[in-house]
Design an enzyme around this catalytic site. Structure first.
Site, mmCIF file in Angstrom:
data_model
loop_
_atom_site.group_PDB
_atom_site.id
_atom_site.type_symbol
_atom_site.label_atom_id
_atom_site.label_comp_id
_atom_site.label_asym_id
_atom_site.label_seq_id
_atom_site.Cartn_x
_atom_site.Cartn_y
_atom_site.Cartn_z
ATOM 1 N N CYS A 2 0.856 -1.181 0.000
ATOM 2 C CA CYS A 2 0.000 0.000 0.000
ATOM 3 C C CYS A 2 0.894 1.233 0.000
ATOM 4 C CB CYS A 2 -0.859 0.022 1.249
ATOM 5 S SG CYS A 2 -1.753 -1.506 1.488
ATOM 6 N N ARG A 27 1.656 1.493 -5.943
ATOM 7 C CA ARG A 27 1.824 0.534 -4.847
ATOM 8 C C ARG A 27 0.529 -0.199 -4.517
ATOM 9 N NH1 ARG A 27 6.367 1.071 -1.995
ATOM 10 N NH2 ARG A 27 5.417 0.054 -0.207
ATOM 11 N N TRP A 74 -3.893 -1.921 -1.589
ATOM 12 C CA TRP A 74 -3.983 -3.109 -2.443
ATOM 13 C C TRP A 74 -4.356 -4.237 -1.497
ATOM 14 C CZ3 TRP A 74 -1.350 -7.881 -3.001
ATOM 15 C CH2 TRP A 74 -1.530 -8.529 -4.229
ATOM 16 N N ASN A 100 0.853 -0.311 6.145
ATOM 17 C CA ASN A 100 1.265 -1.129 5.006
ATOM 18 C C ASN A 100 2.038 -2.312 5.576
ATOM 19 O OD1 ASN A 100 2.218 -2.104 2.532
ATOM 20 N ND2 ASN A 100 3.967 -0.717 2.541
ATOM 21 N N GLY A 101 1.614 -3.523 5.207
ATOM 22 C CA GLY A 101 2.288 -4.712 5.736
ATOM 23 C C GLY A 101 1.266 -5.736 6.175
ATOM 24 N N GLU A 485 9.787 -13.554 -21.179
ATOM 25 C CA GLU A 485 9.516 -12.185 -20.747
ATOM 26 C C GLU A 485 8.471 -11.523 -21.658
ATOM 27 O OE1 GLU A 485 9.803 -10.517 -18.261
ATOM 28 O OE2 GLU A 485 9.726 -8.426 -18.852
ATOM 29 N N LYS A 489 4.807 -10.157 -20.409
ATOM 30 C CA LYS A 489 4.405 -8.760 -20.598
ATOM 31 C C LYS A 489 3.067 -8.687 -21.323
ATOM 32 C CE LYS A 489 6.676 -7.111 -18.720
ATOM 33 N NZ LYS A 489 7.756 -6.873 -17.809
ATOM 34 N N GLU A 492 0.206 -9.838 -19.046
ATOM 35 C CA GLU A 492 0.064 -8.942 -17.905
ATOM 36 C C GLU A 492 -0.738 -7.688 -18.242
ATOM 37 O OE1 GLU A 492 3.943 -7.629 -16.775
ATOM 38 O OE2 GLU A 492 3.304 -6.869 -14.837
ATOM 39 N N HIS A 508 6.469 -31.069 -28.903
ATOM 40 C CA HIS A 508 6.145 -31.994 -27.819
ATOM 41 C C HIS A 508 4.806 -31.656 -27.167
ATOM 42 C CE1 HIS A 508 10.002 -33.918 -28.244
ATOM 43 N NE2 HIS A 508 10.599 -32.733 -28.196
ATOM 44 N N LYS A 607 2.610 -2.981 -8.139
ATOM 45 C CA LYS A 607 4.015 -2.794 -8.491
ATOM 46 C C LYS A 607 4.957 -3.442 -7.484
ATOM 47 C CE LYS A 607 7.322 -1.025 -10.968
ATOM 48 N NZ LYS A 607 7.613 -1.772 -12.217
HETATM 49 C C1 F6R Z 1 6.210 -7.905 -14.442
HETATM 50 C C2 F6R Z 1 6.781 -7.458 -13.179
HETATM 51 C C3 F6R Z 1 6.855 -8.436 -12.060
HETATM 52 C C4 F6R Z 1 8.064 -8.126 -11.164
HETATM 53 C C5 F6R Z 1 8.041 -9.022 -9.917
HETATM 54 C C6 F6R Z 1 9.258 -8.796 -9.054
HETATM 55 O O1 F6R Z 1 6.236 -6.893 -15.393
HETATM 56 O O2 F6R Z 1 7.157 -6.333 -13.044
HETATM 57 O O3 F6R Z 1 6.880 -9.755 -12.513
HETATM 58 O O4 F6R Z 1 9.227 -8.345 -11.898
HETATM 59 O O5 F6R Z 1 6.882 -8.767 -9.182
HETATM 60 O O6 F6R Z 1 9.322 -7.470 -8.638
HETATM 61 P P1 F6R Z 1 10.677 -6.843 -8.109
HETATM 62 O O7 F6R Z 1 11.633 -6.800 -9.243
HETATM 63 O O8 F6R Z 1 10.303 -5.490 -7.611
HETATM 64 O O9 F6R Z 1 11.166 -7.753 -7.019
#
Ligand code: F6R
Length: 612
Positions: A2, A27, A74, A100-101, A485, A489, A492, A508, A607
């Site tokens: 949060c 956040r 969140w 937050n936590g 990756e 993306k 996501e 396979h 994030k």
């Molecule tokens: C995807 C993305 C997430 C982060 C993951 C780890 O675009 O950003 O998969 O890579 O949540 O986050 P960090 O790097 O902050 O530990």
């Protein structure tokens, strides 16, 4: 997970809080609220929804208020509802908190406060317990009450509390969740992250675990659990405010994709001696003898950072001759890894706050492995708990989908690989010189990849992709993690299901899903496996799949075998992932835009993932 903002001063508290919360929405953004001191009361306004919704509810009615706390949430305990939104008030309304936590013993505290002291709970959150507990401990001094309350709490917290009886004071506590104090003239601030402070001050101090702080307009005091004052280092934050805002792009994600040339250049800065061709990592301060005798490296990370780790593994093994295991952080500590002396752990985390990664770091340290952190956030938990820190200088990344942080993670891993190879006298000097030159050339090449003409090509391809529910990304060798990756993306942010597949694995199983027109993105940048990759492409062609190839301009045999093509500049095979990921980011971005998705804040994601 949060965002917290607190303000005490002479300005318009409501406005400072709302503007600060907007900067922290990355956040978490399912509900938001503020508590403002007014005429001896703490008035709470909160609701499920965005900070913009909260702003409308406030409707400038609190212009005269000078002190308050705010929160953007969140959801973890309890769904995103008005009642579960923060701030939470104590029974009397005298104490208000934002948190937050996670309070791990919230059930037993609830029981105790409910049964023994008759407190009634209004929300389903773990956080509400803190408001009642602090009130229960209150004896005329909010700081003492918070200290006493937190001594009974297990879990993680960044907490800011306010009390009606101490109208210009905020009290903060921190354990395992970030909290930064911003120092102003006649006003002080507290926030989960720097972007919320930048409009007001550039002087800040980072709270450490176990610390408490008392803020009034004229004074900030940080103390420990024993009440002793702690002298904190004051940081001068030199981030440009523009860097934390969109800078003219429609979305933070596009802005951050475009910033990649600069992010890579900054991450390389002062780490390469171009005259000698040597990588110089002062941060990797382990005795050369220890590096020479390393027998294994664990790389621990989540999501996109994990994909960077997969490339790191191949590159470190090749250049430094050390076996590397890459571990999804949420699995690492539950599978009983075999630790030994002569091992090193590398944790990769953009935010530096990811709970699983932090837990992996702590496990490695508890087994006496030295831990090198690759992170983007100065003062983050990961950076403070690791033995060694290699910062990626990507600047603040606001979009939930990681882009510029990812490419800088790759660059940091290349630097580590070359440094280890050179220190261990394993790396051929000619290869090292070529790689160093190649690394220094990446910012310019990234600019070429991001040209208007290339972007137009991607947009045309997205017109096809946008109508499909499934897509495939295939590649071999270093192209495979890039395919992973790219698929992550796309799913996501565009909500199209995307699967990454080692190109040789198609036959396979996944091949059964290839039908007429099915979108298949092939990464073909690795000379050694190019022919093999192209024969896998033929198999897709035979089933009618629509192949979009990402390849290099020095590979001239690809174009006639695919439906559409994206050329990267000629690049060393080992460094190609830094360039080849960019078109996959753009594919995800423009497809998400075409589908009308919330690009910067995809549904269900946040994030900074500070829960396991
Ligand atoms: C995807 C993305 C997430 C982060 C993951 C780890 O675009 O950003 O998969 O890579 O949540 O986050 P960090 O790097 O902050 O530990």
């Amino acid at each position: 997970m949060c965002g917290i903002v607190g303000y005490t001063g002479t300005g318009e508290a409501g406005r400072v809080l709302v503007e600060g919360l907007k900067k922290l929405e990355y956040r978490g953004y399912d509900s938001a609220g503020v508590a403002l001191h007014e005429n001896g009361r703490l008035i709470v306004t909160k609701a499920a929804g965005s900070v913009a919704d909260l702003e409308k509810m406030l409707n400038d009615q609190y212009q005269a208020v000078r002190v308050g706390i705010g929160h953007t949430r969140w959801a973890t305990h309890g769904p995103p509802t008005d009642l579960n939104a923060h701030p939470h008030s104590s029974a009397s309304g005298d104490i208000v908190v934002v948190h937050n936590g996670i309070i791990e013993n919230h059930r037993s505290l609830r029981r105790k406060l409910g049964e023994e002291a008759g407190y009634k709970f209004r929300s389903e959150t773990d956080s509400e317990v803190l408001a009642h507990l602090i009130e229960h401990c209150y004896d005329g001094d909010l700081l003492k009450a918070v200290r006493k309350a937190m001594s009974q709490v297990d879990g993680s917290y960044a907490l800011v509390a306010a009390c009606t009886r101490e109208p210009d004071r905020l009290v903060c506590a921190r354990k395992d969740s970030p909290l930064i104090i911003g120092l102003g003239a006649g006003e002080n601030f507290v926030a989960s992250d720097v972007p919320a402070l930048l409009a007001h001050t550039r002087r800040a101090c980072v709270m450490d675990d176990g610390e408490f702080a008392s803020l009034t307009p004229g004074k900030v005091e940080v103390s420990g659990a024993d009440g002793k004052l702690i002298k904190k280092d004051i940081l001068e934050i030199n981030w440009d405010i523009e860097a934390a805002e969109k800078g003219g792009y429609d979305h933070f994600m596009l802005k951050e994709i475009m910033e990649q040339p600069v992010a890579v250049r900054e991450t390389l800065r002062q780490r390469i001696d171009s005259a000698s061709g040597r990588v110089d990592l002062a941060e990797f301060d382990l005795p050369p003898e220890q590096l020479r005798t390393l027998e294994k490296i664990y790389i621990i990370a989540c999501g996109t950072a994990y994909h960077a780790g997969l490339i790191g593994k191949m590159v470190i093994e090749k250049l430094a001759g050390i076996p590397v295991e890459v571990e999804v952080a949420s699995e690492f500590r539950y599978r009983g890894p075999l630790f030994n002396t002569n091992q090193l752990a590398i944790v990769i985390s953009q935010s530096g706050e990811t709970a699983d990664t932090l837990a992996g770091l702590r496990l490695a340290r508890s087994k006496e492995l030295p831990v090198l952190a690759i992170t983007n956030v100065v003062g983050s938990s990961v950076s403070r708990e690791a033995d060694l820190v290699l910062y990626t200088w990507a600047g603040p990344e606001i979009a939930v989908a990681s882009t510029k942080a990812y490419v800088t993670q790759l660059v940091a891993l290349y630097l580590v690989a070359v440094y280890l190879g050179q220190t261990r006298n394993i790396l051929d000097p000619g290869l090292a010189a070529g790689l160093v030159k190649g690394l220094l050339g990446l910012p310019g090449q990234l600019k070429e990849v991001l040209s208007d003409e290339n972007i137009a090509k991607i947009r045309t391809y997205c017109n096809h992709l946008v109508n499909w529910d499934n897509a495939f990304f295939i590649g071999r060798s270093l192209d495979y993690p890039v395919a992973m990756e790219g698929a992550l993306k796309l799913k996501e942010i565009s909500y199209i299901h995307a699967e990454a597949c080692a190109a040789g694995e198609l036959k396979h199983g996944p091949l059964a899903l290839i039908e007429e027109g099915a979108p298949v993105v092939v990464l073909a940048t690795q000379k050694a496996v190019l022919e093999k990759t192209l024969s896998n492409v033929q198999v897709v062609n035979a089933r009618g799949g629509a192949v979009f190839a990402i390849t290099r301009e020095d590979f001239d045999d690809v174009e006639r075998q695919v439906d559409s093509i994206f050329y990267l500049p000629a690049v060393n095979d080992i460094l190609a992932p830094v360039l080849s990921v960019v078109p996959t980011q753009l594919i995800a971005y423009y497809t998400a835009v075409a589908r009308g998705c919330s690009v910067d804040k995809p549904r269900n994601l946040a994030k900074s993932v500070t829960v396991e």
